[in-house]
Design an enzyme around this catalytic site. Structure first.
Site, PDB file in Angstrom:
ATOM      1  N   ALA A   8       0.831  -1.212   0.000  1.00 32.88           N
ATOM      2  CA  ALA A   8       0.000   0.000   0.000  1.00 32.88           C
ATOM      3  C   ALA A   8       0.861   1.256   0.000  1.00 32.88           C
ATOM      4  CB  ALA A   8      -0.942  -0.002   1.203  1.00 32.88           C
ATOM      5  N   GLY A   9       1.751   1.347  -0.995  1.00 37.47           N
ATOM      6  CA  GLY A   9       2.553   2.543  -1.171  1.00 37.47           C
ATOM      7  C   GLY A   9       1.805   3.566  -1.992  1.00 37.47           C
ATOM      8  N   ALA A  10       2.496   4.193  -2.951  1.00 40.50           N
ATOM      9  CA  ALA A  10       1.904   5.314  -3.679  1.00 40.50           C
ATOM     10  C   ALA A  10       0.658   4.901  -4.470  1.00 40.50           C
ATOM     11  CB  ALA A  10       2.953   5.928  -4.593  1.00 40.50           C
ATOM     12  N   LYS A 204       1.234   1.400 -23.351  1.00 39.84           N
ATOM     13  CA  LYS A 204       1.952   1.989 -22.216  1.00 39.84           C
ATOM     14  C   LYS A 204       3.401   1.521 -22.196  1.00 39.84           C
ATOM     15  CE  LYS A 204       2.248   2.907 -17.385  1.00 39.84           C
ATOM     16  NZ  LYS A 204       1.963   2.548 -16.011  1.00 39.84           N
ATOM     17  N   ASN A 212      11.746   5.449 -20.195  1.00 41.56           N
ATOM     18  CA  ASN A 212      12.248   5.178 -18.841  1.00 41.56           C
ATOM     19  C   ASN A 212      13.742   4.899 -18.862  1.00 41.56           C
ATOM     20  OD1 ASN A 212       9.355   4.980 -18.377  1.00 41.56           O
ATOM     21  ND2 ASN A 212       9.875   3.971 -16.456  1.00 41.56           N
ATOM     22  N   SER A 273       9.737   6.697 -13.295  1.00 39.31           N
ATOM     23  CA  SER A 273       9.986   5.995 -12.028  1.00 39.31           C
ATOM     24  C   SER A 273      11.351   5.320 -11.992  1.00 39.31           C
ATOM     25  CB  SER A 273       8.886   4.953 -11.790  1.00 39.31           C
ATOM     26  OG  SER A 273       8.851   4.005 -12.855  1.00 39.31           O
TER      27      SER A 273
END
Length: 322
Positions: A8-10, A204, A212, A273
């Site tokens: 349950a991070g970002a 995507k 990236n 990221s």
């Protein structure tokens, strides 16, 4: 509906907070200072000019939650093998897995059809551990578009997009995929059910596998890479190589490479990221975003020379940092 967010991070915290606000029975699994803050003060979500504080169950022990209807897996792809055993207490006979994870997933060739049906990709699932412990029959595909950040322990800021595309690997509109879509929509998300989820995944992935990596190699934001003719050309060539591989596997792209690059340029001064992970000393997502594409190129016997070069460079940086 019982929904557990493992990691349950970002992104996971964003999904869990909004689902809890919509009345779903949510459990958040986290660790460290972030978990301690959520237990003490609740989870604060800053989104679209509003601040919400929610207090779902928060724990680091999945055994406290028990079997769920849905488990959202929201960790980096390379962390999935490390949580596989911990997720097992959450799995009942009908539990559905929703991996909110970037890149090519371990289940990609499940219900794919054709000569590659059931192929296990070693770059994303060495030894087939995930295929065995997270059975593909449990999976709903999920593509994450939202941008969020844990700005301090227990506080998540949502900056743009609330879209999550989902779809069954076989393209069916099953009861479970429609029920999850409805729950997400009621929570305020855009969550369309896609009949060809792999097509959407590749659109995507096109950006992830190129921008990236190039942003990370050059320590540059997306605006600099798309604005420089040289790096833009490298990205374009990587995307064309990936497109050839994907189309050999039956993927249909709804737009062309130049339109995809233009869309990336419109995002502006954004740090992908992978670059953020490098700067913060965290493991980078390399194989799910690019290594798997190169492996799939070998599978369909198509060359990916530019992707090969960039992959070798980014892997060396990763090894040196470790």
């Amino acid at each position: 509906m019982k929904i557990c967010v493992f990691g349950a991070g970002a992104i996971g915290g964003f999904m869990g907070a909004k689902l809890a606000l919509a009345g779903q029975e949510v459990t958040l699994i986290a660790r460290g200072p972030h978990l301690a803050a959520m237990r003490e003060r609740g989870l604060k979500l800053i989104s679209e000019g509003q601040t919400h504080i929610v207090r779902p169950r928060c724990t680091d022990d999945s055994r406290e939650a028990g079997p769920q209807d849905y488990v959202i897996l929201s960790v980096k792809a390379h962390a999935l093998p490390g949580i596989a055993d911990s997720v097992q207490p959450l799995l009942g006979p009908r539990t559905t897995l929703v991996p909110a994870v970037n890149g090519v997933p371990w289940w990609y060739f499940y219900k794919h059809g054709g000569q590659y049906e059931g192929t296990r990709l070693q770059t994303v699932d060495p030894g087939g551990v995930l295929w065995e412990k997270f059975a593909p029959s449990r999976v709903i595909g999920c593509i994450v578009y939202a941008a969020t950040e844990v700005v301090e322990p227990g506080v998540i800021e949502h900056t743009y997009s609330n879209r999550f595309d989902i779809g069954e690997p076989d393209g069916s509109k099953s009861e479970r995929v429609q029920a999850f879509s409805q729950a997400m929509i009621e929570a305020g998300f855009r969550c369309p059910v896609r009949p060809r989820i792999r097509d959407n995944l590749w659109v995507k992935l096109w950006g992830n596998l190129s921008f990236n990596m190039i942003c990370t190699l050059t320590a540059s934001g997306l605006d600099k890479v798309t604005g420089d003719p040289g790096t833009r050309a490298v990205a374009r060539q990587m995307m064309l190589e990936a497109q050839a591989v994907a189309e050999k596997l039956g993927v249909r792209f709804p737009l062309d490479v130049d339109a995809r690059i233009a869309g990336a340029a419109d995002v502006g001064a954004h740090k992908p990221s992978t670059l953020v992970d490098l700067e913060r000393g965290r493991p980078m997502e390399i194989d799910p975003l690019l290594g798997a594409v190169v492996e799939m190129g070998r599978l369909v016997q198509l060359p990916t020379p530019t992707c090969d070069v960039v992959l070798a460079l980014i892997r060396l940086i990763s090894r040196r940092r470790r």
